[in-house]
Design a protein around this motif. Structure first.
Motif, short mmCIF file in Angstrom:
data_model
loop_
_atom_site.label_atom_id
_atom_site.label_comp_id
_atom_site.label_asym_id
_atom_site.label_seq_id
_atom_site.Cartn_x
_atom_site.Cartn_y
_atom_site.Cartn_z
N CYS A 37 -49.37 -21.61 21.66
CA CYS A 37 -48.31 -22.49 22.15
C CYS A 37 -47.69 -22.18 23.35
CB CYS A 37 -47.06 -22.50 21.05
SG CYS A 37 -47.53 -23.19 19.41
N ARG A 38 -47.15 -23.28 24.03
CA ARG A 38 -46.69 -22.92 25.47
C ARG A 38 -45.33 -22.17 25.05
NH1 ARG A 38 -47.36 -28.34 29.33
NH2 ARG A 38 -49.63 -27.69 29.58
N LYS A 39 -44.77 -21.27 26.13
CA LYS A 39 -43.40 -20.48 26.13
C LYS A 39 -42.27 -21.52 26.35
CE LYS A 39 -42.03 -17.81 29.23
NZ LYS A 39 -41.68 -16.65 30.01
N PRO A 40 -41.36 -21.63 25.22
CA PRO A 40 -40.22 -22.41 25.55
C PRO A 40 -39.51 -21.82 26.76
CG PRO A 40 -40.57 -21.78 23.00
CD PRO A 40 -41.57 -20.93 23.79
N GLU A 41 -38.90 -22.84 27.27
CA GLU A 41 -38.08 -22.37 28.61
C GLU A 41 -36.98 -23.49 28.94
OE1 GLU A 41 -41.16 -19.93 31.28
OE2 GLU A 41 -41.38 -21.96 31.57
N ALA A 44 -34.36 -27.01 26.86
CA ALA A 44 -34.84 -27.30 25.68
C ALA A 44 -35.56 -26.08 25.10
CB ALA A 44 -35.90 -28.35 25.67
N PHE A 45 -34.95 -24.93 25.52
CA PHE A 45 -35.47 -23.66 24.65
C PHE A 45 -35.47 -23.52 23.36
CE2 PHE A 45 -34.76 -19.26 23.41
CZ PHE A 45 -35.82 -18.53 23.63
N SER A 46 -34.02 -23.73 22.85
CA SER A 46 -33.61 -23.77 21.47
C SER A 46 -34.45 -24.73 20.58
CB SER A 46 -32.19 -23.78 21.11
OG SER A 46 -31.79 -22.67 21.53
N GLU A 47 -34.76 -25.93 21.05
CA GLU A 47 -35.13 -27.19 20.43
C GLU A 47 -36.63 -26.51 20.15
OE1 GLU A 47 -36.38 -31.72 21.15
OE2 GLU A 47 -34.88 -30.69 22.37
N HIS A 48 -37.26 -26.33 21.34
CA HIS A 48 -38.64 -26.02 21.24
C HIS A 48 -38.95 -24.79 20.36
CE1 HIS A 48 -39.63 -28.10 25.36
NE2 HIS A 48 -39.15 -28.72 24.29
N VAL A 49 -38.12 -23.81 20.33
CA VAL A 49 -38.45 -22.78 19.41
C VAL A 49 -38.13 -23.09 17.74
CG1 VAL A 49 -37.18 -20.32 18.36
CG2 VAL A 49 -37.64 -20.79 20.94
N SER A 64 -36.93 -16.36 18.64
CA SER A 64 -35.89 -16.54 19.90
C SER A 64 -35.47 -15.02 20.18
CB SER A 64 -34.83 -17.24 19.47
OG SER A 64 -33.79 -17.43 20.45
N LYS A 65 -35.29 -14.20 19.45
CA LYS A 65 -35.06 -12.95 19.86
C LYS A 65 -36.13 -12.25 20.97
CE LYS A 65 -33.49 -8.50 18.07
NZ LYS A 65 -34.36 -7.74 18.22
N VAL A 66 -37.32 -12.50 20.36
CA VAL A 66 -38.51 -11.90 20.93
C VAL A 66 -38.48 -12.50 22.20
CG1 VAL A 66 -41.02 -11.85 20.88
CG2 VAL A 66 -39.85 -11.15 18.78
N LEU A 67 -38.61 -13.85 22.38
CA LEU A 67 -38.37 -14.29 23.89
C LEU A 67 -37.50 -14.03 24.61
CD1 LEU A 67 -39.65 -17.67 22.52
CD2 LEU A 67 -40.95 -15.90 23.63
N ARG A 68 -36.23 -13.72 24.34
CA ARG A 68 -35.01 -13.47 24.89
C ARG A 68 -35.09 -12.07 25.54
NH1 ARG A 68 -33.41 -18.17 27.10
NH2 ARG A 68 -32.41 -19.56 25.74
#
Length: 102
Positions: A37-41, A44-49, A64-68
C-alpha cells in the motif's frame, strides 16, 4: 510504499517480520500485502490509515503509531542540530535514503 517504512521501523526496533506482524495484529502474509500500500500522508492520513486497517483487519492505532514514529524520526534526521551521534545519524540517514529510493 509502506514496505520501506516497515523495513526501516523493523530495523530501528530490531523486530522480526513475525514480531512486527503480531504488533499490527495480523499474519506475515497479510503484512506483505499491507506493505504494498501507499504510505498515508497529508490531510487524509487518518482516513487512509483506517481504510488500510479495515481492509486488512489490522490494528489502526498501531499502524498509525508506527507511521508517526517514522515521520518523527525522519524529521529529527532532517535537522542540522540533531542530538544523535554522527555514527547513528549516518545509519539512520542511509535507511531514510533507502526509503526514498524504494
Amino acid at each position: 510504499m509502506l514496505g520501506s517504512v516497515f523495513a526501516w521501523y523493523r530495523d530501528l526496533e530490531d523486530l522480526s517480520v513475525q514480531d512486527f506482524a503480531r504488533r499490527l495484529g495480523c499474519t506475515v502474509e497479510t503484512l506483505y500485502w499491507v506493505s504494498l500500500c501507499r504510505k498515508p500522508e497529508g490531510a487524509a492520513f487518518s482516513e487512509h490509515v483506517n481504510q488500510i486497517a479495515d481492509h486488512f483487519g489490522i490494528d489502526a492505532f498501531e499502524l498509525s503509531k508506527v507511521l508517526r514514529d517514522m515521520e518523527a524520526t525522519a524529521a529529527l534526521l532532517a535537522t542540522e542540530n540533531s542530538p544523535l551521534e554522527p555514527e547513528a545519524r549516518a545509519v539512520l540517514m542511509a535507511a531514510l535514503d533507502r526509503e526514498k529510493n524504494s
